[in-house]
Scaffold this active site. Sequence first.
Site, short mmCIF file in Angstrom:
data_model
loop_
_atom_site.label_atom_id
_atom_site.label_comp_id
_atom_site.label_asym_id
_atom_site.label_seq_id
_atom_site.Cartn_x
_atom_site.Cartn_y
_atom_site.Cartn_z
N GLN A 223 0.83 -1.20 0.00
CA GLN A 223 0.00 0.00 0.00
C GLN A 223 0.87 1.26 0.00
O GLN A 223 0.36 2.36 -0.12
CB GLN A 223 -0.91 0.02 1.25
CG GLN A 223 -1.88 -1.16 1.30
CD GLN A 223 -2.73 -1.19 2.55
OE1 GLN A 223 -3.01 -2.26 3.09
NE2 GLN A 223 -3.20 -0.04 3.05
N ARG A 370 -8.56 -1.37 8.53
CA ARG A 370 -9.56 -0.30 8.40
C ARG A 370 -9.72 0.45 9.71
O ARG A 370 -10.78 0.45 10.32
CB ARG A 370 -10.89 -0.90 7.96
CG ARG A 370 -11.23 -0.38 6.56
CD ARG A 370 -12.51 -0.89 6.03
NE ARG A 370 -12.87 -0.13 4.84
CZ ARG A 370 -13.80 -0.48 3.98
NH1 ARG A 370 -14.48 -1.58 4.17
NH2 ARG A 370 -14.08 0.27 2.95
N CYS A 371 -8.64 1.06 10.14
CA CYS A 371 -8.58 1.50 11.52
C CYS A 371 -8.14 2.93 11.70
O CYS A 371 -8.40 3.51 12.74
CB CYS A 371 -7.58 0.63 12.25
SG CYS A 371 -5.95 0.74 11.50
N GLU A 741 -12.57 4.38 5.86
CA GLU A 741 -12.62 3.51 7.02
C GLU A 741 -13.82 3.78 7.93
O GLU A 741 -14.05 3.01 8.88
CB GLU A 741 -11.33 3.66 7.83
CG GLU A 741 -10.13 3.11 7.08
CD GLU A 741 -8.83 3.67 7.64
OE1 GLU A 741 -7.96 2.88 7.95
OE2 GLU A 741 -8.70 4.89 7.75
N1 MCN Z 1 -14.00 9.49 -1.89
C1 MCN Z 1 -14.90 10.36 -2.46
N2 MCN Z 1 -15.31 11.45 -1.75
C2 MCN Z 1 -14.88 11.69 -0.49
C3 MCN Z 1 -13.98 10.79 0.10
C4 MCN Z 1 -13.54 9.69 -0.64
O1 MCN Z 1 -15.33 10.14 -3.59
N3 MCN Z 1 -15.27 12.76 0.19
C5 MCN Z 1 -13.50 8.33 -2.65
C6 MCN Z 1 -12.00 8.47 -2.93
O2 MCN Z 1 -11.73 9.24 -4.04
C7 MCN Z 1 -11.55 7.04 -3.04
C8 MCN Z 1 -12.43 6.35 -2.01
O3 MCN Z 1 -13.59 7.16 -1.85
O4 MCN Z 1 -11.77 6.56 -4.33
C9 MCN Z 1 -11.73 6.17 -0.65
O5 MCN Z 1 -11.10 7.38 -0.33
P1 MCN Z 1 -10.40 7.73 1.06
O6 MCN Z 1 -11.41 7.89 2.10
O7 MCN Z 1 -9.49 8.87 0.78
O8 MCN Z 1 -9.54 6.45 1.44
P2 MCN Z 1 -8.22 5.92 0.73
O9 MCN Z 1 -8.33 6.02 -0.71
O10 MCN Z 1 -7.02 6.47 1.41
O11 MCN Z 1 -8.34 4.38 1.05
C10 MCN Z 1 -7.87 3.82 2.26
C11 MCN Z 1 -8.96 3.17 3.07
C12 MCN Z 1 -8.35 2.28 4.06
S1 MCN Z 1 -7.16 2.93 5.07
C13 MCN Z 1 -8.69 0.96 4.14
S2 MCN Z 1 -8.02 0.04 5.40
C14 MCN Z 1 -9.59 0.37 3.19
C15 MCN Z 1 -10.50 1.37 2.58
O12 MCN Z 1 -9.84 2.48 2.20
N4 MCN Z 1 -9.15 -0.62 2.39
C16 MCN Z 1 -9.90 -0.95 1.28
N5 MCN Z 1 -11.41 0.89 1.70
C17 MCN Z 1 -11.07 -0.19 0.93
N6 MCN Z 1 -11.82 -0.54 -0.14
C18 MCN Z 1 -11.41 -1.56 -0.93
N7 MCN Z 1 -12.17 -1.88 -2.00
N8 MCN Z 1 -10.28 -2.26 -0.68
C19 MCN Z 1 -9.51 -1.99 0.39
O13 MCN Z 1 -8.39 -2.66 0.60
CU1 CUN Z 2 -5.57 0.84 9.52
S1 CUN Z 2 -6.00 -0.17 7.84
MO1 CUN Z 2 -6.06 1.19 6.37
O1 CUN Z 2 -5.36 2.39 7.34
O2 CUN Z 2 -4.88 0.74 5.36
#
Ligand code: MCN
Ligand code: CUN
Length: 810
Positions: A223, A370-371, A741
């Site tokens: 990641q 997811r924490c 998360e």
């Molecule tokens: N998004 C959006 N509008 C927002 C916030 C987010 O459209 N206001 C969209 C983003 O553009 C992105 C998605 O939602 O496409 C998730 O965005 P974000 O909240 O920024 O999270 P990350 O992309 O940093 O993803 C990490 C988070 C984590 S830490 C874990 S653990 C987890 C999760 O995402 N693992 C996943 N969701 C997951 N979903 C899938 N399918 N697979 C994983 O391994």
């Molecule tokens: Cu703590 S699980 Mo996600 O932050 O990759």
Amino acid sequence: MSQALDEIKIGGLGASRKRVEDDRFIRGRGNYTDDITLPGMLHMEILRSPLAHARIKSIDASKAWDIPGVRLVLTGEMMATRNLAWMPTLSYDTQAVLATDKVRFQGQEVACVIADDPYIAKDACEAIDVEYEPLPVIVNPVQAVADGAPVIRDDKENQPDNVIYNWEVGDKAGTDRAFEQADVISKLKLHYPRSHPSPIECCGSIADFNRATSKLTVYMTTQAPHIIRAAVAMVAELPEHLIRIVSPDIGGGFGNKVPVYPGYVCSILASILLERPVKWIEDKSGNLISTGFARDMYLDSEMALRKDGKILGVRIHADADHGAFFSDAQPSKFKIGLLHSAFAAYDIPAGHLTARGTYSNKAPGGVAYRCSFRVTEAMFFQERMMQVAAVDLGIDQAEFRRMNFVQDEQFPYRTAFGFLTDSGQYAKCLDVGLKAVGYEEFRQQQAEARKRGKLLGLGISTMTEPLGAGNSREYDILGIKMFDSADLKVHMTGKAILRTGAKSQGQGHETTWAQIVAHELGLPAEDVVVEEGDTDTAPFGMGTYASRSTPVAGAAVAMVSRKIRAKARKLAAHLLEVSEEDIEWELGRFYVRSAPDRGVTIQECAMAAYSNMPDGMEPGLENTAYYDPPNLTWPFAVYIVTVEVDPETGVWDVLNMVAVDDCGVRINPMIVEGQIMGGLTEAYAMANMQFITFDAEGNCVGSNYMDYLLPTAWETPGFELHSEVVTPSPHHPIGAKGVGECAAVGGPAAFVNAVMDAISDTGVRNIDMPLLPDRVWEAITYRRDVSGAPPVRAEDDAGRSGGVVPPGQN
Ligand code: MCN
Ligand code: CUN
């Protein structure tokens, strides 16, 4: 008249654009690590320890070497000659790559075999004779600090016991005063059990060292590819510019793919030694037994309350079981992650948190799944405590939360533990949720049902989560500041490629980042290709975890687009033969303020950047932005669950689940809903069925999918999602907050609170997750708490989950 483009039509902000990556995923054309085959590639398998704690007396690999097709057998002794038997962790600890002196958890890596195919390698692993001398085993923090406990980490100098850290935050004196003034003190003890991310794709790597060019390429499931590059450079002492980490498609990460695992290191060393590509693909049981667990935290806390319901203060003590090595990935300053985000949504004047981390003979873990750095434990504990406190006070669950919420006009709000929350409309979210679930009516139904012996329950959980680590003043990992980046190249025909330092594992970055570019530049999203995960091409970034991508890398995407637009404006002025000050922007087009019909599109500007620049302008239309966020973003959510519990069997069914998520501006509403549904499903699984624990000998119980259950569509309840509350983040360039998360963080408490509400007549205060039928049945039948992780059960520690204590007696 405006000639601005229709943002939804070009796939900009707010468009529920279909996920572009799914085109290849649903056709079976994804490119996962195991899909990659390189010429001359060999295969690696790992021999793991069957025992949780034992001295290694001898390792005899001679029979393995004799098997035809075996190319190399790696043991700890061989690793040690290259100074690679141990590696540094992301938390300033060390971790065994291959065991030398002792094994310290069941499943620990003892040896590796590299062979022509994976089957030969696996057979050869079984041909290795290891003689073990068993040692006493520690499986929980109570045993870890007991008198005479064996010191697990006797490999470390200055490690006299099993304590990793003692850490505290908050205002002890102020909190003590709050407790002196309390009318009621509510107490709760609970255990958040180990849980496992169990992505469909396990971990793996293909290391390819080319002696001729001295270049090392590693395709792997990570990641955070740039962090891995830095780690490889430091651990293996290879020059960083000759290391290329490629993270291809990832079949789910969920935090499991943040740490550095011994398998990666061994495949790299094997490739260097053999000068052939070496592939390691972890199997399911290897993944379940040995990689990045989460939680395993004991919480023991109390809340100071005024009779009218006002919370005056909170004390929290956490005991965290980290397993044999402290390998958590979290901002270095915060030993127990962001656990002190607990109660951030509530206006609580004083708080004090103490935490102790200990070693045990279990696989290392602690943060992943997811924490957002232990916010899952923080929010679970917070909402269980809120439920118990409301019961103790005899105040309505919803009302108790509402009266203690941080109010809309209090933002930015400084929490008792020192965070600055950015924005929110907490009461409004709660109202939407209560209305959707039909709160008043349900309470009536519940009372009537109870008369007929039926147990209905309703559970509320709220959560606010610090997402987007972070600002570089406070957040770093091993000194590397937690900013992120985006690099945008607009080609002459107006098509573009965007690269970021993040790495999607299924979240849909290829879809959503293009939407941000569309919003900022008016380039149709389909004209922007997004690429992540190759350190040779992507700008440096800290990767994707803690839902930081949208808050940090997503902000960088907006900022780099604005840099591009600033240059395009100069090109537009040149093309339109007016000064830059006379130019206006509307989506997709610059025009002359005094003559709006005279304009040029962004695509015409792009062409001019390569064919018709003004004198003195550097050609091209590309740029990079590094974004260091001023603060974290703080989404908020309310989750409400209703259940029916069968008193005869302890089985409980979800009747309804309502989720109200406010994650600020939604880039892609459909993807956000997918994230929430997935998170709620995981929350349900943790609350209901997932159980991975250890017996007294340290055997991992639940290390297969017969015991550790993944929810299918059959048992997963339906979810009703609400998106009407939108509080933009005031400091994020497009007002978005993270969301990935939230539902997994806030969801579990809603399920547990619902079951506890259903059985409230029994006076039972706590049942620890998972709420398996036998535990619920035991609580109902014997009217007692069912707490603690086996082998430590409630019987050993009567009244674990506390009770109401009048002031002065605590
Ligand atoms: N998004 C959006 N509008 C927002 C916030 C987010 O459209 N206001 C969209 C983003 O553009 C992105 C998605 O939602 O496409 C998730 O965005 P974000 O909240 O920024 O999270 P990350 O992309 O940093 O993803 C990490 C988070 C984590 S830490 C874990 S653990 C987890 C999760 O995402 N693992 C996943 N969701 C997951 N979903 C899938 N399918 N697979 C994983 O391994
Ligand atoms: Cu703590 S699980 Mo996600 O932050 O990759």
